[in-house]
Design an enzyme around this catalytic site. Structure first.
Site, mmCIF file in Angstrom:
data_model
loop_
_atom_site.group_PDB
_atom_site.id
_atom_site.type_symbol
_atom_site.label_atom_id
_atom_site.label_comp_id
_atom_site.label_asym_id
_atom_site.label_seq_id
_atom_site.Cartn_x
_atom_site.Cartn_y
_atom_site.Cartn_z
ATOM 1 N N ARG A 91 33.216 43.249 40.049
ATOM 2 C CA ARG A 91 34.573 43.796 40.208
ATOM 3 C C ARG A 91 35.182 44.093 38.839
ATOM 4 N NH1 ARG A 91 38.495 40.237 42.809
ATOM 5 N NH2 ARG A 91 39.732 42.133 42.936
ATOM 6 N N ILE A 132 38.821 54.069 39.011
ATOM 7 C CA ILE A 132 40.094 53.357 38.822
ATOM 8 C C ILE A 132 39.853 51.857 39.012
ATOM 9 C CG2 ILE A 132 42.495 53.119 39.618
ATOM 10 C CD1 ILE A 132 42.157 55.964 40.877
ATOM 11 N N GLU A 192 37.782 60.981 47.259
ATOM 12 C CA GLU A 192 38.959 61.445 48.027
ATOM 13 C C GLU A 192 40.094 61.914 47.108
ATOM 14 O OE1 GLU A 192 38.076 58.446 47.447
ATOM 15 O OE2 GLU A 192 39.794 57.120 47.166
ATOM 16 N N CYS A 209 34.988 52.220 46.076
ATOM 17 C CA CYS A 209 35.646 51.279 45.168
ATOM 18 C C CYS A 209 35.839 49.910 45.833
ATOM 19 C CB CYS A 209 36.943 51.900 44.656
ATOM 20 S SG CYS A 209 37.427 51.190 43.080
ATOM 21 N N HIS A 262 36.161 57.537 43.384
ATOM 22 C CA HIS A 262 37.065 57.983 44.455
ATOM 23 C C HIS A 262 36.901 59.468 44.763
ATOM 24 C CE1 HIS A 262 39.652 54.365 44.709
ATOM 25 N NE2 HIS A 262 39.307 54.216 43.440
HETATM 26 N N1 GLN Z 1 39.902 46.652 41.347
HETATM 27 C C1 GLN Z 1 39.945 46.760 42.776
HETATM 28 C C2 GLN Z 1 39.258 45.572 43.450
HETATM 29 O O1 GLN Z 1 38.625 44.806 42.815
HETATM 30 C C3 GLN Z 1 39.293 48.030 43.251
HETATM 31 C C4 GLN Z 1 40.070 49.217 42.719
HETATM 32 C C5 GLN Z 1 40.008 50.423 43.588
HETATM 33 O O2 GLN Z 1 39.671 50.364 44.781
HETATM 34 N N2 GLN Z 1 40.423 51.523 43.026
HETATM 35 O O3 GLN Z 1 39.374 45.430 44.625
#
Ligand code: GLN
Length: 189
Positions: A100, A128, A167, A73, A165
Site C-alpha cells: 500500500r 494516486i 476511470e 488502486c 485509475h
Molecule cells: N492509498 C489508498 C489505500 O491504501 C489507495 C488510493 C487510491 O485508491 N487512489 O487504500
C-alpha cells in the site's frame, strides 16, 4: 459497481459510456445477476470495513466464481492475496502481494504512459497514493509495468487489477477490456 466509498461515480460513467449497464452495489441483494463487479479506488481500509459491515465479503467471493471482478488502486489492494499495512484480511481473489502507498510522499501522485498487453498503444496511467505489486504468482499474467519493471496491472482468469485509475482519463480501453472478461463470464453460466 461497488458503491460503498471511493470514485465509483467515475467508473460508472465509463461503463455507461461503453454502453453497458452499471448497477450500484451496497448490499448482498444487489449482486445476483451481475456479470461483473468493479471495486473502485478510494481508501482500502474504509472499503473493507464497510464490506464487512454490510455482509458483502462472502457474497463477493461467491460472485467471483461466475463473474469478472476489476479492482483499481484500493480495489486492487482488496482483491490481492496479501497487502502490507492492512489490518483486515483482503478478499484474496488474485495471487499477488501488494504494498500500500508504495510511492511515498514525494511522488504521491504521478502519470505515466504505459504499454498494456492487448492494447495497441500505451495507456495514460494516473497513480494516486497507489499500491504496487510486490509479487505475482505463476497463474498471474502481468498486463502493464512501470519502466523499472514494477508490475502495476495484472489478471488471473476473471480477476483484473490495476494500481492506477483508468476511470480518470478519457481512454475507455481498459474498461473495455474488463467488459470483455465480464461478457466471457456471462457466456460460461
Ligand atoms: N492509498 C489508498 C489505500 O491504501 C489507495 C488510493 C487510491 O485508491 N487512489 O487504500
Amino acid at each position: 459497481m461497488l458503491a460503498l466509498q471511493g470514485d465509483f461515480a467515475e467508473h460508472t460513467d465509463v461503463v455507461r459510456r461503453l454502453g453497458a449497464e452499471a448497477i450500484p452495489v451496497r448490499l448482498p441483494q444487489h449482486l445476483p445477476g451481475l456479470h461483473g463487479l468493479i471495486i473502485p479506488g478510494g481508501e482500502s481500509t474504509t472499503i473493507v470495513r464497510l464490506l464487512d459491515i454490510f455482509g458483502l465479503r462472502q457474497p463477493i467471493l461467491e460472485l467471483a466464481q461466475r463473474a469478472a471482478i476489476f479492482g483499481t488502486c484500493a480495489g486492487m489492494i482488496l482483491l490481492a492475496k496479501q497487502a502490507t499495512d492492512l489490518a483486515q484480511p483482503t478478499l484474496g481473489l488474485i495471487d499477488i502481494v501488494v504494498q500500500r502507498n508504495a510511492f511515498g510522499r514525494q511522488v504521491d501522485s504521478f502519470e505515466a504512459a504505459l504499454p498494456f498487453k492487448g492494447l495497441a498503444t500505451p495507456v495514460q496511467a494516473v497513480f494516486i497514493r497507489a499500491p504496487l505489486i510486490l509479487k505475482a504468482g505463476p497463474a498471474v499474467e502481468v498486463l502493464a509495468s512501470l519502466p523499472d519493471g514494477t508490475p502495476v496491472a495484472a489478471r488471473q482468469g476473471n480477476i483484473l487489477v490495476a494500481a492506477f485509475h483508468p476511470e480518470l482519463t478519457a481512454d475507455t480501453r481498459v474498461h473495455g477490456y474488463f467488459l470483455g472478461l465480464a461478457q466471457e463470464s456471462s457466456r460460461l453460466c
